[in-house]
Structures are given as structure tokens and as C-alpha cells.
Scaffold this active site. Structure first.
Site, short mmCIF file in Angstrom:
data_model
loop_
_atom_site.label_atom_id
_atom_site.label_comp_id
_atom_site.label_asym_id
_atom_site.label_seq_id
_atom_site.Cartn_x
_atom_site.Cartn_y
_atom_site.Cartn_z
CD GLU A 57 -2.64 1.38 0.09
OE1 GLU A 57 -3.22 0.46 -0.51
OE2 GLU A 57 -2.64 2.56 -0.32
CB CYS A 89 2.22 -3.15 -7.32
SG CYS A 89 0.44 -2.94 -7.41
NE ARG A 121 -2.40 4.95 -4.75
CZ ARG A 121 -2.94 5.25 -3.57
NH1 ARG A 121 -3.13 6.50 -3.23
NH2 ARG A 121 -3.30 4.29 -2.75
CB ILE A 149 -3.12 -7.22 -6.52
CG1 ILE A 149 -2.76 -8.68 -6.86
CG2 ILE A 149 -4.04 -7.15 -5.30
CD1 ILE A 149 -1.89 -9.37 -5.83
CG HIS A 185 2.08 -7.88 -7.05
ND1 HIS A 185 2.50 -7.58 -5.78
CD2 HIS A 185 1.03 -7.08 -7.30
CE1 HIS A 185 1.73 -6.62 -5.27
NE2 HIS A 185 0.83 -6.30 -6.19
CD GLU A 187 5.67 -9.42 -5.53
OE1 GLU A 187 6.13 -8.99 -6.60
OE2 GLU A 187 4.70 -8.91 -4.95
N1 GLN Z 1 -3.44 0.10 -4.89
C1 GLN Z 1 -2.21 0.04 -4.12
C2 GLN Z 1 -1.62 1.44 -3.94
O1 GLN Z 1 -2.07 2.35 -4.54
C3 GLN Z 1 -1.18 -0.80 -4.79
C4 GLN Z 1 -1.60 -2.24 -4.75
C5 GLN Z 1 -0.47 -3.21 -4.75
O2 GLN Z 1 0.70 -2.90 -4.49
N2 GLN Z 1 -0.84 -4.44 -5.01
O3 GLN Z 1 -0.70 1.59 -3.19
#
Ligand code: GLN
Length: 212
Positions: A57, A89, A121, A149, A185, A187
């Protein structure tokens, strides 16, 4: 100089263990000696040959970085030296120059501002929250399964930024010199080729800095 690589995963929040595992596997596949550790203190950041900022996040990660002045300084100093960094991400968002949220609009958050891109985002919307897709990525042969995600996309790039991949017309992977950013992602896919691409940058940087 030790020829063993030391790669750090920023250990504040997000997919830390998954990145340690993926990077360790990638090193093994490449037959390279190295160690992958979680880093959160300035003295650790100053020692590493490459840094991964994981998904998670971005607002929370930014907040945690901004609470630690010394950590921010150490990251900035290493960036100036050209330290290779891969942000996935939320990690890519933290590296970016500008960002806004498709769902809630502008939101104040700490951005390191070193990757010359603008981010949207949650770019794939709520219905399309999490999904997988085969991607074409420049520098990787054959397709690569991207796991998205609540993913961001890159809506504009500066002149020194190379676009590595697009999905549905949106930019989902970029490179600016030693910095790689991905919307997905790497990973989580069990395919370590993205980490291997990053490790190539790390190996070259380590060689170059040794020669200077
Ligand atoms: N939506 C998240 C953000 O804005 C990112 C999501 C993620 O890292 N899977 O930080």
C-alpha cells in the site's frame, strides 16, 4: 570487493518475504552468489547493491518512510549513486514523480520522485480489481504472466523512460536507467525472469562502481 551480491528488500510493508524468495530463486537460476535481506535501517541501505520496493500500500509505505528522516536520506543518497531499484505496484508508485487515484482522485502521499512517470493508482477499476494476463515484456523472451492486484498504470513517461510493456493500451512496465517499475507483482508469478532482469542491472552497476 566481494563478488557476492547483497540485495535489499525494503522491509517496511507489503510483499517482503515473497520478494526475498523470488530474488533468492532468481540468483540461484543465474548461478550467482548473493544474499537477499529485508532492509529498514540507513546503515543497511548504504551497504546493498540493489533495492526492491515491494507491492503493498503506497500511502502506508510512504508514511513509514517519511517518519524516518535518516532512512529517506540514505535511500536518496544511494539513488544519486545510481543504485539499481525495482519497484512493483505500490513500490513503483513510491518511486514516481506524480500520482493520482482513479477511484478517489488526488491524495497527498510521499513520492520519492525519481522515476519520471505519472501514475494512475487503482487504474483498472474496482470490477477488474485483481487479474492475471500474459504480457509481452521487452528484454524477456516469450510471454510473462503478470499478476495485477489493485494495480496502478503509468499514464505518461518522461524522455528518459523506456516503456517495457503495455496491457490494454496502458503502460504497465517501465525502465529509466537503473530503475525498473512494474504495475504487476513479479514476486507472485513463480516466474523469476523479471527479478533476473533486475539482477542484471545490479551486477552491471556493481562492476561499474568497482572500476571507478
Ligand atoms: N493500490 C495500491 C496502492 O495504490 C497498490 C496495490 C499493490 O501494491 N498491489 O498503493
Amino acid at each position: 570487493m566481494s563478488n557476492e551480491l547483497l540485495i535489499g528488500v525494503l522491509g517496511l510493508q507489503g510483499d517482503i518475504e515473497e520478494n526475498i524468495k523470488a530474488t533468492t530463486e532468481a540468483l540461484r537460476e543465474m548461478n550467482l552468489k548473493g544474499k537477499v535481506i529485508s532492509v529498514r535501517y540507513p546503515e543497511e541501505i548504504m551497504k546493498i547493491d540493489g533495492l526492491i520496493i515491494p507491492g503493498g500500500e503506497s500511502t502506508v509505505m510512504g508514511l513509514l518512510i517519511s517518519l524516518k528522516d535518516e532512512l529517506l536520506h540514505a535511500i536518496t543518497r544511494m539513488i544519486q549513486r545510481g543504485l539499481p531499484i525495482m519497484g512493483a505496484c505500490a513500490g513503483m508508485i513510491v518511486l514516481a514523480k506524480k500520482s493520482y487515484d482513479k477511484v478517489i482522485g488526488d491524495k497527498k502521499q510521499l513520492l520519492l520522485g525519481i522515476l519520471d512517470i505519472e501514475i494512475e493508482r487503482n487504474s483498472f477499476g474496482r470490477q477488474h480489481d485483481s487479474f492475471e494476463s500474459d504480457l509481452e515484456i521487452s528484454g524477456i523472451n516469450d510471454s510473462y504472466k503478470g499478476i495485477f492486484i489493485r494495480a496502478p498504470s503509468v499514464i505518461s513517461v518522461g524522455p528518459n523512460v523506456q516503456i517495457l510493456s503495455k496491457f490494454g493500451g496502458k503502460i504497465v512496465a517501465v525502465r529509466q536507467e537503473n530503475i525498473i517499475g512494474t504495475s504487476f507483482h513479479p514476486e507472485l508469478s513463480g516466474d523469476y525472469r523479471m527479478h533476473r532482469l533486475f539482477i542484471e542491472l545490479v551486477t552491471n552497476w556493481k562492476k561499474e562502481s568497482f572500476q571507478q
